[in-house]
Design an enzyme around this catalytic site. Structure first.
Site, PDB file in Angstrom:
ATOM      1  N   ARG A 199       0.842  -1.216   0.000  1.00 48.25           N
ATOM      2  CA  ARG A 199       0.000   0.000   0.000  1.00 48.25           C
ATOM      3  C   ARG A 199       0.871   1.259   0.000  1.00 48.25           C
ATOM      4  O   ARG A 199       0.556   2.252   0.660  1.00 48.25           O
ATOM      5  CB  ARG A 199      -0.908   0.037   1.233  1.00 48.25           C
ATOM      6  CG  ARG A 199      -1.959  -1.020   1.285  1.00 48.25           C
ATOM      7  CD  ARG A 199      -2.954  -0.887   0.139  1.00 48.25           C
ATOM      8  NE  ARG A 199      -4.100  -1.747   0.350  1.00 48.25           N
ATOM      9  CZ  ARG A 199      -4.131  -3.044   0.041  1.00 48.25           C
ATOM     10  NH1 ARG A 199      -3.090  -3.611  -0.528  1.00 48.25           N
ATOM     11  NH2 ARG A 199      -5.213  -3.757   0.272  1.00 48.25           N
ATOM     12  N   GLU A 259      -4.494   4.122   6.203  1.00 47.52           N
ATOM     13  CA  GLU A 259      -4.208   3.937   4.782  1.00 47.52           C
ATOM     14  C   GLU A 259      -4.589   5.181   3.966  1.00 47.52           C
ATOM     15  O   GLU A 259      -3.830   5.609   3.109  1.00 47.52           O
ATOM     16  CB  GLU A 259      -4.973   2.697   4.280  1.00 47.52           C
ATOM     17  CG  GLU A 259      -4.364   2.076   3.056  1.00 47.52           C
ATOM     18  CD  GLU A 259      -5.229   0.975   2.478  1.00 47.52           C
ATOM     19  OE1 GLU A 259      -5.900   1.243   1.471  1.00 47.52           O
ATOM     20  OE2 GLU A 259      -5.235  -0.128   3.033  1.00 47.52           O
ATOM     21  N   SER A 285     -10.280  -0.306   3.481  1.00 45.76           N
ATOM     22  CA  SER A 285      -9.528  -0.524   4.727  1.00 45.76           C
ATOM     23  C   SER A 285      -9.031   0.811   5.244  1.00 45.76           C
ATOM     24  O   SER A 285      -8.400   1.563   4.503  1.00 45.76           O
ATOM     25  CB  SER A 285      -8.302  -1.403   4.473  1.00 45.76           C
ATOM     26  OG  SER A 285      -8.681  -2.654   3.974  1.00 45.76           O
TER      27      SER A 285
HETATM   28  N1  EPU Z   1     -10.780 -10.299  10.694  1.00 42.38           N
HETATM   29  C1  EPU Z   1     -11.440 -10.360  11.892  1.00 42.38           C
HETATM   30  N2  EPU Z   1     -12.352  -9.391  12.197  1.00 42.38           N
HETATM   31  C2  EPU Z   1     -12.623  -8.366  11.342  1.00 42.38           C
HETATM   32  C3  EPU Z   1     -11.956  -8.300  10.123  1.00 42.38           C
HETATM   33  C4  EPU Z   1     -11.003  -9.268   9.810  1.00 42.38           C
HETATM   34  O1  EPU Z   1     -11.212 -11.263  12.685  1.00 42.38           O
HETATM   35  O2  EPU Z   1     -13.459  -7.538  11.677  1.00 42.38           O
HETATM   36  C5  EPU Z   1      -9.849 -11.359  10.318  1.00 42.38           C
HETATM   37  C6  EPU Z   1     -10.463 -12.213   9.211  1.00 42.38           C
HETATM   38  O3  EPU Z   1     -11.242 -13.254   9.729  1.00 42.38           O
HETATM   39  C7  EPU Z   1      -9.258 -12.755   8.504  1.00 42.38           C
HETATM   40  C8  EPU Z   1      -8.232 -11.631   8.668  1.00 42.38           C
HETATM   41  O4  EPU Z   1      -8.693 -10.805   9.715  1.00 42.38           O
HETATM   42  O5  EPU Z   1      -8.761 -13.900   9.105  1.00 42.38           O
HETATM   43  C9  EPU Z   1      -8.023 -10.834   7.409  1.00 42.38           C
HETATM   44  O6  EPU Z   1      -9.253 -10.302   6.935  1.00 42.38           O
HETATM   45  P1  EPU Z   1      -9.578 -10.148   5.377  1.00 42.38           P
HETATM   46  O7  EPU Z   1      -9.294 -11.406   4.647  1.00 42.38           O
HETATM   47  O8  EPU Z   1     -10.934  -9.546   5.261  1.00 42.38           O
HETATM   48  O9  EPU Z   1      -8.479  -9.132   4.832  1.00 42.38           O
HETATM   49  P2  EPU Z   1      -7.810  -7.848   5.483  1.00 42.38           P
HETATM   50  O10 EPU Z   1      -6.402  -8.174   5.847  1.00 42.38           O
HETATM   51  O11 EPU Z   1      -8.682  -7.309   6.546  1.00 42.38           O
HETATM   52  C10 EPU Z   1      -6.815  -6.972   3.240  1.00 42.38           C
HETATM   53  C11 EPU Z   1      -6.779  -5.667   2.492  1.00 42.38           C
HETATM   54  C12 EPU Z   1      -8.091  -5.455   1.744  1.00 42.38           C
HETATM   55  C13 EPU Z   1      -8.262  -6.604   0.764  1.00 42.38           C
HETATM   56  C14 EPU Z   1      -8.274  -7.922   1.551  1.00 42.38           C
HETATM   57  C15 EPU Z   1      -8.305  -9.122   0.630  1.00 42.38           C
HETATM   58  C16 EPU Z   1      -5.318  -4.205   3.745  1.00 42.38           C
HETATM   59  C17 EPU Z   1      -5.210  -3.034   4.668  1.00 42.38           C
HETATM   60  N3  EPU Z   1      -6.549  -4.577   3.420  1.00 42.38           N
HETATM   61  O12 EPU Z   1      -7.827  -6.853   4.232  1.00 42.38           O
HETATM   62  O13 EPU Z   1      -7.955  -4.257   0.995  1.00 42.38           O
HETATM   63  O14 EPU Z   1      -9.456  -6.489   0.023  1.00 42.38           O
HETATM   64  O15 EPU Z   1      -7.060  -8.040   2.334  1.00 42.38           O
HETATM   65  O16 EPU Z   1      -7.053  -9.261   0.012  1.00 42.38           O
HETATM   66  O17 EPU Z   1      -4.298  -4.743   3.334  1.00 42.38           O
HETATM   67  C18 EPU Z   1      -8.352  -1.909   1.005  1.00 42.38           C
HETATM   68  O18 EPU Z   1      -7.128  -1.755   0.962  1.00 42.38           O
HETATM   69  O19 EPU Z   1      -9.153  -0.935   1.009  1.00 42.38           O
HETATM   70  C19 EPU Z   1      -8.902  -3.257   1.087  1.00 42.38           C
HETATM   71  C20 EPU Z   1     -10.210  -3.493   1.252  1.00 42.38           C
END
Ligand code: EPU
Length: 353
Positions: free
Chosen positions: A175, A349, A253
């Site tokens: 990012r 972000e 995010s």
């Molecule tokens: N989780 C929780 N509670 C929550 C949210 C997440 O326990 O409220 C846990 C989920 O269960 C999972 C882990 O955290 O095990 C990761 O969650 P998720 O797969 O939804 O991905 P993320 O790391 O929260 C990142 C990117 C997203 C992207 C997704 C999919 C960043 C900051 N965010 O989110 O990007 O869509 O992976 O690749 O890296 C964005 O940048 O705007 C964005 C949406």
């Protein structure tokens, strides 16, 4: 809002007093004192040559999907509206496509698939424009823009010169890119991206390592999905987890997933065995910021009219009529509680103006 032509010699259409609420996906209130629509490199140079506006501070606005407006931006807002989508080259090992910076990113992804040039399907439904994609090196479901990047054209906002930058010059990170850094060598506030060229490798190889996609493969029994199927899955997964900015104001995010040392990660695991963590090639660990925020009990909570999305704690939302200050107050409260419990500083972000 009213329109002026600037000085006769510059013939630059300038809009004054433009409401920015519909131009940022958070739906935050702010007014641009001056707004100029940029359709080409020449438009940027016309603005720079403008006797009154040329030297004012400049805010470059794409789709407004990575922005928190806490005040009226000073100076001039440059709304990037460079259009165009085309195939630049077809090599044995790749298609090279070019998008005008003002094109909708998602429309570009869908268009490449329709043309039979797969490779961007994991990045479906990311809000914002093609020009903003390299600025924050958008990424999702195991793929980052940097993995498909060829080069981009930009205009220097001080000299007015057009330049072409390759991946090395863009200094992509998680990012992150040269466009997010000010100070020596950084290009934040210094550069306006006009066109982006991407390289889509042939033969196409699916990127399926992300847990949510593996789950889909198991559920559907489809072990070899084509690009269109992956596109549909990514759209479904995102729609289930993330709020549609057309309905609920948000900027995706709100925080980056923090990276910690192995020692720090093991410390936290000892206290919270369920913490979601991913090993990185350099021995450090990336932690799921959404999990950390969720663990602090923030999901579904509000501060004023800003809130934490019920289905993904990493996303802050506008409950209706929120100000940028309310969003920032909520973000700070979350940062404090995550720091208090885990000793980790979450980094926002979006760009806060
Ligand atoms: N989780 C929780 N509670 C929550 C949210 C997440 O326990 O409220 C846990 C989920 O269960 C999972 C882990 O955290 O095990 C990761 O969650 P998720 O797969 O939804 O991905 P993320 O790391 O929260 C990142 C990117 C997203 C992207 C997704 C999919 C960043 C900051 N965010 O989110 O990007 O869509 O992976 O690749 O890296 C964005 O940048 O705007 C964005 C949406």
């Amino acid at each position: 809002m009213h329109l002026s032509k600037g000085s006769p010699q510059s013939s630059l259409p300038v809009e004054h007093g433009v409401n920015l609420r519909a131009l940022n996906t958070f739906g935050l209130p702010a007014t641009a004192t001056h707004l100029v629509r940029i359709g080409s490199d020449a438009d940027v140079r016309r603005l720079l040559d403008h006797p009154r506006l040329g030297r004012l501070p400049k805010l470059v606005l794409g789709g407004g999907s990575n922005l928190v407006l806490t005040r009226d931006p000073p100076g001039v807002v440059l709304r990037v509206e460079v259009t165009g989508r085309r195939l630049v080259a077809e090599h044995a090992d790749a298609w090279v496509v070019e998008f005008g910076a003002g094109e909708s990113w998602h429309d570009c992804v869908r268009w490449t698939l329709e043309q039979g040039w797969p490779g961007l399907e994991n990045l479906a439904l990311i809000p914002g424009t093609a020009g903003a994609a390299p600025v924050q090196n958008i990424g999702a479901y195991g793929l980052e823009l940097a993995d498909r990047f060829d080069e981009l054209d930009a205009v220097d906002l001080v000299t007015g010169r057009s330049v072409t930058l390759d991946a090395r010059a863009c200094a992509f990170g998680y990012r992150d890119s040269v466009f997010k850094h000010d100070g020596f060598g950084g290009l934040a506030g210094r550069s306006l991206v006009t066109r982006v060229r991407l390289r889509l490798p042939r033969p196409w190889q699916p990127v399926l390592g992300y847990l949510d996609l593996e789950r889909r493969m198991a559920e559907t029994g489809c072990a070899h999905p084509d690009a269109r199927t992956i596109f549909d899955w990514v759209c479904e997964i995102r729609r289930a987890k993330l709020p549609d900015p057309a309905l609920v104001g948000n900027a995706g995010s709100f925080f980056k997933n923090p990276v910690v040392s192995a020692e720090q990660c093991h410390d936290i695991i000892a206290r919270d065995p369920h913490i979601v963590h991913y090993p990185l090639p350099d021995g450090r660990f990336k932690l799921a910021a959404g999990w950390l925020i969720d663990a602090c009990g923030w999901k579904g909570k509000n501060v004023g009219r800003a809130g934490v999305y019920e289905r993904q704690a990493l996303v802050l939302v506008n409950r209706g009529g929120a100000s940028g200050a309310e969003v920032v107050t909520l973000a700070r409260a979350i940062q404090e509680s995550v720091y208090g419990r885990f000793g980790i500083r979450l980094e926002p972000e979006p760009v806060v103006v």
